[in-house]
Design a protein around this motif. Structure first.
Motif, mmCIF file in Angstrom:
data_model
loop_
_atom_site.group_PDB
_atom_site.id
_atom_site.type_symbol
_atom_site.label_atom_id
_atom_site.label_comp_id
_atom_site.label_asym_id
_atom_site.label_seq_id
_atom_site.Cartn_x
_atom_site.Cartn_y
_atom_site.Cartn_z
ATOM 1 N N UNK A 37 7.077 40.746 5.355
ATOM 2 C CA UNK A 37 5.714 40.733 4.824
ATOM 3 C C UNK A 37 4.827 39.826 5.664
ATOM 4 N N UNK A 38 5.333 38.643 6.000
ATOM 5 C CA UNK A 38 4.556 37.723 6.822
ATOM 6 C C UNK A 38 4.231 38.327 8.186
ATOM 7 N N UNK A 39 5.236 38.896 8.831
ATOM 8 C CA UNK A 39 5.035 39.446 10.174
ATOM 9 C C UNK A 39 4.032 40.603 10.159
ATOM 10 N N UNK A 40 4.077 41.417 9.133
ATOM 11 C CA UNK A 40 3.118 42.529 9.029
ATOM 12 C C UNK A 40 1.688 42.016 8.973
ATOM 13 N N UNK A 41 1.458 40.931 8.232
ATOM 14 C CA UNK A 41 0.097 40.418 8.097
ATOM 15 C C UNK A 41 -0.377 39.746 9.384
ATOM 16 N N UNK A 42 0.555 39.338 10.228
ATOM 17 C CA UNK A 42 0.197 38.751 11.522
ATOM 18 C C UNK A 42 -0.091 39.836 12.549
ATOM 19 N N UNK A 43 0.844 40.754 12.699
ATOM 20 C CA UNK A 43 0.770 41.744 13.779
ATOM 21 C C UNK A 43 -0.452 42.648 13.676
ATOM 22 N N UNK A 44 -0.888 42.960 12.468
ATOM 23 C CA UNK A 44 -2.044 43.840 12.315
ATOM 24 C C UNK A 44 -3.330 43.210 12.856
ATOM 25 N N UNK A 45 -3.304 41.883 13.082
ATOM 26 C CA UNK A 45 -4.498 41.188 13.574
ATOM 27 C C UNK A 45 -4.428 40.867 15.072
ATOM 28 N N UNK A 46 -3.320 41.193 15.707
ATOM 29 C CA UNK A 46 -3.136 40.864 17.116
ATOM 30 C C UNK A 46 -3.397 42.070 18.006
ATOM 31 N N UNK A 47 -3.803 41.793 19.244
ATOM 32 C CA UNK A 47 -3.955 42.855 20.234
ATOM 33 C C UNK A 47 -2.626 43.084 20.942
ATOM 34 N N UNK A 48 -2.593 44.071 21.809
ATOM 35 C CA UNK A 48 -1.359 44.408 22.512
ATOM 36 C C UNK A 48 -0.925 43.324 23.491
ATOM 37 N N UNK A 49 -1.848 42.509 23.952
ATOM 38 C CA UNK A 49 -1.505 41.460 24.913
ATOM 39 C C UNK A 49 -0.978 40.189 24.238
ATOM 40 N N UNK A 50 -1.112 40.091 22.923
ATOM 41 C CA UNK A 50 -0.731 38.888 22.204
ATOM 42 C C UNK A 50 0.779 38.835 21.968
ATOM 43 N N UNK A 51 1.253 37.721 21.413
ATOM 44 C CA UNK A 51 2.693 37.545 21.237
ATOM 45 C C UNK A 51 2.990 36.684 20.006
ATOM 46 N N UNK A 52 4.192 36.892 19.460
ATOM 47 C CA UNK A 52 4.716 36.049 18.391
ATOM 48 C C UNK A 52 6.047 35.486 18.872
ATOM 49 N N UNK A 53 6.131 34.163 18.989
ATOM 50 C CA UNK A 53 7.352 33.495 19.425
ATOM 51 C C UNK A 53 8.079 32.986 18.191
ATOM 52 N N UNK A 54 9.274 33.511 17.922
ATOM 53 C CA UNK A 54 10.061 33.124 16.752
ATOM 54 C C UNK A 54 11.244 32.286 17.229
ATOM 55 N N UNK A 55 11.182 30.989 16.973
ATOM 56 C CA UNK A 55 12.265 30.090 17.352
ATOM 57 C C UNK A 55 13.228 29.972 16.176
ATOM 58 N N UNK A 56 14.453 30.452 16.352
ATOM 59 C CA UNK A 56 15.409 30.597 15.244
ATOM 60 C C UNK A 56 16.401 29.436 15.240
ATOM 61 N N UNK A 57 16.258 28.565 14.262
ATOM 62 C CA UNK A 57 17.205 27.461 14.090
ATOM 63 C C UNK A 57 18.415 27.881 13.271
ATOM 64 N N UNK A 58 18.275 28.929 12.503
ATOM 65 C CA UNK A 58 19.386 29.404 11.697
ATOM 66 C C UNK A 58 19.047 30.706 11.001
ATOM 67 N N UNK A 59 20.042 31.573 10.895
ATOM 68 C CA UNK A 59 19.862 32.840 10.187
ATOM 69 C C UNK A 59 21.153 33.162 9.435
ATOM 70 N N UNK A 60 21.690 32.149 8.765
ATOM 71 C CA UNK A 60 22.941 32.330 8.022
ATOM 72 C C UNK A 60 22.737 33.167 6.762
ATOM 73 N N UNK A 61 21.475 33.507 6.460
ATOM 74 C CA UNK A 61 21.195 34.400 5.339
ATOM 75 C C UNK A 61 21.370 35.859 5.722
ATOM 76 N N UNK A 62 21.867 36.102 6.958
ATOM 77 C CA UNK A 62 22.102 37.463 7.422
ATOM 78 C C UNK A 62 20.877 38.137 8.001
#
Length: 248
Positions: free
Chosen positions: A18-43
């Motif tokens: 849900x969060x990513x959808x609300x971000x991406x719809x406002x970005x242009x094709x040249x923009x970027x989202x950097x996701x730094x993952x410290x943990x994903x033990x929730x699968x």
């Protein structure tokens, strides 16, 4: 101007789509989202990789595993945009956030922008609580924000030129957002937008809380921050000297 969104991620699978959808719809094709993952033990790691495969603007990188401050620093260091937005993994961006924040950056003196936020519950429903600006008495000022911090990261964006000043973030700094906001004040102006441009989700898994720690902890924290401000001033001075050299 190119936008980078720096996101510190830790077991956020419940809300990330849900969060990513609300971000991406406002970005242009040249923009970027950097996701730094410290943990994903929730699968949620396969979900993140799938999202990155489907949208090339999403870049999933390995986090340092040293807490939220260093995780945000890692994301910021990988950003290539002129304007860097900080983002939590579980909030909801309102549809005109990027447009209104970018408009504030048309003033070249503005080094960072901070906007208000509406408090919502884990389902995204307004709680009726006062907004972040009212809760924190938000305004600019080095001393004011030392006493009670206005600079909430998920409501902030800043210019790329701050990166050499803010990075690396000292280990004594408990709040990356206060550090960035103070650097922006030293280097120029901070614009405060009184309109709430995100829904700020509060739930049991939040890394940051809206309540304070013990008095002894708060005193120690502020002593550590004051010590760090001397380093920040030196970095700002050095950055100014570098700019003067370039401009000749």
């Amino acid at each position: 101007m190119k936008i980078s969104v720096a996101m510190a991620y830790y077991n956020g699978g419940m809300y990330i789509e849900e969060q990513m959808d609300t971000i991406l719809t406002q970005l242009s094709e040249q923009d970027e989202v950097i996701v730094s993952v410290d943990g994903a033990s929730d699968g949620s790691k396969p979900l993140l990789l799938k999202m990155a495969e489907e949208d090339k603007r999403i870049h999933v990188i390995k986090g340092p595993g040293k807490g939220v401050v260093k995780n945000f620093e890692n994301a910021i260091r990988h950003c290539s945009g002129e304007i860097i937005y900080l983002s939590d993994q579980d909030d909801i961006w309102k549809p005109d956030k990027v447009k209104k924040v970018n408009e504030a950056f048309l003033n070249p003196k503005v080094k960072a922008v901070l906007h208000d936020a509406q408090i919502v519950d884990e389902c995204g429903n307004p709680t009726g609580a006062e907004g972040l600006f009212a809760n924190r008495g938000s305004r600019k000022g080095i001393l004011k924000n030392l006493i009670k911090n206005s600079y909430v990261g998920c409501c902030m964006a800043f210019r790329r030129e701050l990166i050499p000043v803010i990075c690396p973030i000292p280990k004594e700094m408990y709040m990356h957002d206060y550090w960035i906001g103070t650097a922006a004040e030293y280097m120029g102006e901070v614009c405060f937008i009184k309109e709430p441009l995100i829904d700020y989700r509060r739930h049991s898994s939040n890394v940051t809380q809206m309540t304070h720690g013990s008095m002894s902890f708060m005193i120690k924290k502020r002593i550590d921050i004051v010590r760090c401000l001397g380093l920040l001033k030196r970095r700002v001075k050095e950055a100014g000297e570098e700019i003067e050299k370039v401009n000749g």
